[in-house]
Scaffold this active site. Structure first.
Site, PDB file in Angstrom:
ATOM      1  CE1 TYR A 145     -15.225 -65.977 -43.647  1.00 60.38           C
ATOM      2  CE2 TYR A 145     -14.175 -67.179 -45.437  1.00 60.38           C
ATOM      3  CZ  TYR A 145     -15.303 -66.857 -44.721  1.00 60.38           C
ATOM      4  OH  TYR A 145     -16.508 -67.406 -45.076  1.00 60.38           O
ATOM      5  CE  LYS A 191     -24.385 -58.228 -32.534  1.00 60.60           C
ATOM      6  NZ  LYS A 191     -25.862 -58.201 -32.427  1.00 60.60           N
ATOM      7  CG  ASP A 223     -28.672 -58.486 -34.682  1.00 59.66           C
ATOM      8  OD1 ASP A 223     -28.327 -57.440 -35.269  1.00 59.66           O
ATOM      9  OD2 ASP A 223     -28.845 -58.528 -33.446  1.00 59.66           O
ATOM     10  CG  ASP A 247     -19.560 -67.136 -46.170  1.00 62.07           C
ATOM     11  OD1 ASP A 247     -19.675 -67.508 -47.349  1.00 62.07           O
ATOM     12  OD2 ASP A 247     -19.564 -67.915 -45.195  1.00 62.07           O
ATOM     13  CG  ASP A 251     -24.640 -68.995 -48.913  1.00 62.91           C
ATOM     14  OD1 ASP A 251     -23.964 -68.530 -49.857  1.00 62.91           O
ATOM     15  OD2 ASP A 251     -24.477 -70.148 -48.460  1.00 62.91           O
TER      16      ASP A 251
END
Ligand code: IPM
Ligand code: MN
Length: 356
Positions: A145, A191, A223, A247, A251
């Site tokens: 970000y 990751k 993943d 983020d 959700d």
């Protein structure tokens, strides 16, 4: 309770003003019940601030926030402002600007699947049989970000994903502290099989974990985490992760709760000013219709009462009132199928406020 009782109220765009109204209704009841006094000051952020002041985070809003103990935010953004240049759009200039201004680095997003909403969850009954109670601890100050260089030209766009040890250290500590107060299980999501920033993340989190022998640490690739959240969400207690992965996964876990409109969030930083906002967006498609779910905003208020003002009992009253209303079968259209039990935004606010 803290002496300074200044709250910056920033309703923002889309459904923000509607759901904020309901949260303030609930705050009124809390004030009465406990004989409290707060100083509420209203300000503009996001699209509405662009329209009024030509900037998504105008000076007066910055000053208002810097002079408060807590910022209660609605939501920001909408199609009208989507094509503004980055620094002047609601998301980057407004919300990210505010996170930066307040030096916020921890973002908490708790997800609980209420008994009554199990039928609303997109997951099968077999999967929701066990309790789901997850909190995402999202790093909020670095990662893709904010890292430089990033740029957009006609031909390319790029971002940099960078983490430094100090930043991972402090978010990891927050994550472990939270895990200590819960079921003592933490899943650090990265990751690290591909990304260097994740290799540093994993190594640093492992180091910090040595100071928390009572907390069980698992590392998981993002993943796989996305898949595990669907297959077996009950395995998670605390999910500790980076800005971008947090983020996305927050959700995903919010959807498990039956509606994005149910999930609050709190952000803390180096300073003493915390930010409280629903985890979902501004939902411009349903704005102004009186059907938005105010629960996320009301539960964000509860987090504010607890974390910024030390009012744990009042916070729990608010949570209980929400839970009761929902478990009685009532709710806005996103969480209730039977028309007889569907409430408008303000009826839902009334029903919750009434129980305090
Ligand atoms: C969130 C939102 C923000 C984010 C946007 C609006 C900048 O999606 O709080 O999750 O990406 O952090
Ligand atoms: Mn998001």
């Amino acid at each position: 309770m803290k002496k300074n009782k200044k709250i910056a109220v920033l309703p923002g765009d889309g459904i923000g003003p509607e759901v904020m109204k309901e949260a303030l209704k609930v705050l009124e009841k809390v004030k009465k019940k406990y004989g409290l006094d707060f100083e509420l000051k209203f300000g503009d952020i996001g699209g509405i601030a662009i329209d009024k002041y030509d900037h998504p985070l105008p000076e007066q809003t910055k000053n208002l926030c810097l002079n408060s103990v807590a910022v209660l935010l609605g939501s920001i953004g909408g199609p009208k402002w989507d094509n503004y240049p980055p620094e002047k759009n609601p998301e980057i200039g407004g919300l990210l600007g505010l996170r930066k201004l307040l030096n916020l680095y921890v973002n908490l997003r708790p997800v609980v699947l209420y008994e009554r909403l199990k039928e609303n969850s997109p997951l099968s009954e077999k999967i929701t049989e066990s309790d789901i109670d997850i909190i995402t601890v999202r790093e909020l100050s670095q990662g893709i970000y904010f890292s430089k260089p990033k740029n957009l030209t006609d031909n390319e766009g790029y971002d940099t994903m960078r983490y430094d040890r100090q930043t991972v250290n402090r978010i990891a500590k927050s994550g472990f502290e939270i895990a200590k107060s819960r079921r003592r299980k933490i899943t650090s999501v990265d990751k690290a099989n591909v990304l260097y920033s994740s290799k540093l993340w994993r190594k640093t989190v492992s180091e910090i974990s040595k100071n928390y022998p009572e907390v069980e640490l698992t590392h998981m690739y993002v993943d796989n985490a996305a898949m595990q959240l669907i297959l077996n969400p009950s395995q998670f207690d605390v999910i500790l992760t980076t800005n971008l992965f947090g983020d996305i996964l927050s959700d995903e876990s919010a959807a498990i709760s039956g509606s994005l409109g149910m999930i609050p969030s709190a952000s803390f930083g180096k300073g003493n000013i915390n930010l409280y906002e629903p985890a979902g967006g501004s939902a411009p498609d349903i704005a102004g219709k009186g059907i938005a779910n105010p629960v996320a905003q009301i539960l964000s208020l509860a987090m504010m009462l607890e974390y910024s003002f030390g009012l744990k009992e009042a916070a729990n009253d608010v949570r209980e009132a929400v839970k009761k209303t929902v478990n009685e079968g009532y709710g806005t259209i996103d969480i209730v199928k039977n028309k007889k039990y569907v409430l408008s935004t303000s009826e839902m606010g009334d029903s919750i406020a009434e129980k305090i």
